[in-house]
Design a protein around this motif. Structure first.
Motif, PDB file in Angstrom:
ATOM      1  N   GLY A 172       5.293  -4.858  -2.313  1.00  0.00           N
ATOM      2  CA  GLY A 172       5.263  -2.832  -1.090  1.00  0.00           C
ATOM      3  C   GLY A 172       3.310  -2.330  -2.139  1.00  0.00           C
ATOM      4  N   GLY A 173       2.409  -3.143  -2.537  1.00  0.00           N
ATOM      5  CA  GLY A 173       0.699  -2.515  -2.725  1.00  0.00           C
ATOM      6  C   GLY A 173       0.676  -1.610  -1.991  1.00  0.00           C
ATOM      7  N   GLY A 174      -0.677  -1.640  -2.495  1.00  0.00           N
ATOM      8  CA  GLY A 174      -0.920  -0.603  -1.891  1.00  0.00           C
ATOM      9  C   GLY A 174      -0.966   0.986  -1.858  1.00  0.00           C
ATOM     10  N   ALA A 175      -2.245   1.645  -1.010  1.00  0.00           N
ATOM     11  CA  ALA A 175      -2.667   2.925  -1.569  1.00  0.00           C
ATOM     12  C   ALA A 175      -1.624   4.009  -0.748  1.00  0.00           C
ATOM     13  CB  ALA A 175      -3.769   3.198  -0.900  1.00  0.00           C
ATOM     14  N   ILE A 176      -1.413   3.564   0.247  1.00  0.00           N
ATOM     15  CA  ILE A 176      -0.263   4.570   1.346  1.00  0.00           C
ATOM     16  C   ILE A 176       1.130   4.909   0.486  1.00  0.00           C
ATOM     17  CG2 ILE A 176       0.632   4.733   3.872  1.00  0.00           C
ATOM     18  CD1 ILE A 176      -2.435   3.055   4.900  1.00  0.00           C
ATOM     19  N   LEU A 177       1.529   3.381   0.278  1.00  0.00           N
ATOM     20  CA  LEU A 177       3.185   4.322   0.235  1.00  0.00           C
ATOM     21  C   LEU A 177       2.798   4.302  -1.035  1.00  0.00           C
ATOM     22  CD1 LEU A 177       4.956   0.905   0.817  1.00  0.00           C
ATOM     23  CD2 LEU A 177       5.028   3.159   2.590  1.00  0.00           C
ATOM     24  N   ASP A 178       1.835   4.070  -2.519  1.00  0.00           N
ATOM     25  CA  ASP A 178       1.622   4.166  -3.876  1.00  0.00           C
ATOM     26  C   ASP A 178       1.292   5.611  -4.086  1.00  0.00           C
ATOM     27  OD1 ASP A 178       2.649   3.597  -6.365  1.00  0.00           O
ATOM     28  OD2 ASP A 178       0.602   3.835  -6.968  1.00  0.00           O
TER      29      ASP A 178
END
Length: 667
Positions: A172-178
């Motif tokens: 679930g990497g990436g900026a939006i979720l993190d």
């Protein structure tokens, strides 16, 4: 004042955020750490968590009777699974953000908590800090006038490595979720406060993003438009350093929060809010606390457990699901999805194969003669627009004992067929369910359209047959025997089991039966017309036919023809979507508003209040006690709507109650 027992905590996961939360628990007022769990516990792990019990595996911690509440600190794809399992184990759940990978999974978590009678809350630590409360008070006071623009940023740089969780789509990497979840959560909160509500939903989102070599978003921006014209701009990143600030602009001034996410710091301190008036006067407001950031969150969660409800401004279920919907739209706008969201995953959101409990409450009816259970309630998929949402609703329906699934060639230009087919293949339950297909809708209501449309639907569904088939419309100018001949041939080929007409008149049904009898064909022995306690005043669409009138009911009762009732709850007429003083929905007004229907609606609400159920449940339960077989079709857009419909199964109406609901008289 009676002292409240300390909440006994267990932590799933032993990474950095788990350790921060554990350290904070040592300072909180209303909780203490009892145990942690790791999939592969290392020697000395307990020392890093104050010497508490270490469980080998998450399931072991969930079975620990000494644990009251669980903090889920796993990577993103494990959040929903272990939150659900913790709820099912009777534990209260504080889950790291984002609560799930998408809004449908968040719905399943909220559903699991409600069904288990526990509290599940998303862990946005800033929501429990006094700085956030002070900010809310400033917005509500009107000190900067009408709020018109919000700017929220959260970005940092981490070195690229394909296997690092920040860049790994499997995790679930990436900026939006993190970190985008923080910005969305805050913007919805501020927009809500500005409108006098706990939170607000945007009416439009414009998204941009850059996908890196692993396919996740390394940086992204979004513009949200809220009702009334308030705009919110968000910028997030995992490879770009930003100032991580919040700015709120109004007609009389502006507010800057220089540390909106960690506030005064993880171990206490002074947070600042800078207020600038329209004239340029600057006021710096200091918010000081000695409490640790995550300890404030834990104590706020303890309040939720004590009262049974999440206290605002902490995010309750509706708030969390709304945030997840915006994140879904943001990701969809830049073309980002994750492997765990795609068709092919055999497990449910709880991380296990689909299962149907032996004590499922769904009644079944063997009068269809299908050789498999036929659930009295049928679910449709017109409102299910993505595989995660379809999976969440279909999983819950199946596990509640539902077996009947309704689709049609024209629904969503074939997307409803495709999503249902993807779910069937993913879950491997085709032989356990009853498929209802429809075809030959106007303007293609012709004998030569039936076969090719059916074959295309079968291909979309991934099956070679359906148990039940309906002609979606009728064309009285076509001799009925031409329709019967085509459908009878499809029965003989094994493509369909039984068939009937949707939006067919009773006279035309009788004509088709007579033709079949004379010519040794299988006849039309199923009907799918509108049927509801609220009688349809005017057709919803051209060619729609209702069978709620007395003559139709007499025929249905005499012939015992199975009726698959669409709009069985009158499109929400019995809910707050309708009312004598509500005229905002022209379809509702035109199709359902009559004094007869409002009188029935009044009686439904009166009985629902007496029984302690919802009006929609009473209206649906009425269909299940008719003197002829009725299979109501429901079309839930959310898991909550499905649960509300299934709640009708617990409503046992007496014959007197059913008669009174319709006529106002008891028999």
């Amino acid at each position: 004042m009676t002292s409240t027992p300390l909440l006994r905590w267990g932590i799933l996961g032993t990474g950095a955020i788990a350790r921060q939360f554990a350290d904070a628990l040592a300072t909180c007022k209303r909780g203490r750490l009892v145990a942690v769990a790791s999939r592969q516990p290392a020697d000395g792990l307990a020392d890093g968590f104050g010497g508490v019990t270490v469980h080998a595996g998450y399931a072991a911690l969930l079975s620990d009777p000494e644990i009251d509440a669980v903090y889920v600190a796993t990577p993103h794809p494990g959040h929903a699974e272990w939150a659900i399992r913790a709820c099912e184990a009777g534990k209260h759940v504080l889950c790291e953000k984002p609560l799930a990978m998408n809004a449908p999974e968040a719905m399943v978590v909220a559903d699991a908590a409600e069904r288990a009678g526990v509290v599940a809350m998303e862990a946005f630590m800033y929501r429990g800090h006094p700085q956030t409360r002070r900010l809310i008070d400033l917005i509500a006071s009107g000190v900067i006038g009408e709020v018109t623009l919000i700017q929220a940023a959260y970005g940092y740089h981490t070195d690229f490595a394909a296997g690092k969780r920040h860049f790994d789509p499997q995790l679930g990497g990436g900026a939006i979720l993190d970190v985008g979840c923080y910005c969305v959560s805050m913007c919805r909160l501020i927009a809500g406060v500005a409108a006098g509500k706990p939170f607000a939903e945007p009416v439009e989102i414009q998204a941009q993003g850059h996908l890196g070599p692993t396919g996740v978003d390394e940086r992204a921006t979004a513009l949200l438009r809220f009702p009334g014209g308030l705009l919110a701009h968000m910028a997030v990143s995992i490879t770009t350093v930003q100032d991580n600030s919040l700015r709120i602009y109004g007609t009389a001034g502006r507010i800057e929060v220089r540390s909106p996410w960690f506030c005064s710091g993880k171990t206490g301190g002074i947070g600042t809010i800078v207020l600038t008036s329209r004239s340029g006067a600057v006021e710096t407001i200091e918010v000081e606390t000695t409490d640790w950031l995550y300890a404030l969150e834990a104590d706020l969660f303890a309040d939720a457990v004590a009262t049974g409800a999440v206290p605002w401004p902490a995010p309750g279920p509706a708030d969390t699901i709304g945030t997840m919907r915006v994140l879904d739209d943001w990701r969809r706008g830049i073309g980002l999805d994750y492997p765990c969201e795609r068709p092919g995953r055999r497990e449910t959101a709880a991380g296990r194969p689909l299962r149907r409990p032996a004590d499922a409450a769904m009644p079944c009816d063997d009068r269809l003669g299908l050789g498999k259970p036929a659930s009295r309630i049928v679910t449709g998929g017109m409102a299910l627009k993505s595989f995660p949402l379809a999976a969440a609703v279909y999983d819950a329906f199946f596990e509640a004992g539902g077996t009947m699934f309704d689709t049609a060639y024209v629904y969503g230009q074939g997307e409803v067929d495709r999503l249902l087919g993807q779910w069937l293949r993913s879950r491997g339950v085709r032989e356990e369910v009853v498929l209802i297909a429809k075809g030959a809708h106007t303007p293609h209501c012709r004998p030569d359209a039936i076969r090719p449309q059916l074959m295309e639907s079968l291909d979309r569904l991934g099956t070679d047959h359906v148990e039940l088939y309906f002609m979606h419309r009728d064309d009285p100018s076509v001799p009925v025997g031409e329709f019967v001949d085509v459908l009878d041939a499809l029965v003989r080929e094994g493509r369909i089991g039984r068939f009937g007409g949707s939006n067919w008149t009773i006279a035309r049904m009788e004509e088709a039966k007579a033709y079949a009898s004379r010519n040794g064909r299988q006849g039309f022995d199923l009907l799918s017309n509108n049927f509801s306690l609220a009688e349809m005043v005017a057709p919803m669409w051209e060619g729609c036919i209702a069978s709620s009138d007395d003559a139709s009911v007499e025929w249905l009762t005499r012939t015992q023809t199975p009726l698959f009732a669409w709009s069985s709850q009158a499109r929400g007429f019995f809910t707050d979507r309708a009312g004598r003083d509500r005229h905002d929905d022209p379809v509702m007004v035109n199709c359902w508003y009559s004094e007869t229907n409002f009188a029935r609606r009044d009686r439904v609400h009166e009985l629902a209040a007496r029984l302690g159920v919802t009006p929609a449940q009473v209206a649906l339960a009425w269909l299940l006690v008719q003197p002829h077989p009725v299979f109501p079709i429901v079309g839930p857009a959310t898991l909550g709507e499905l649960r509300d419909s299934l709640g009708a199964l617990r409503v046992r109406l007496t014959p007197d109650q059913a008669a009174w609901l319709k006529s106002g008289d008891s028999r």
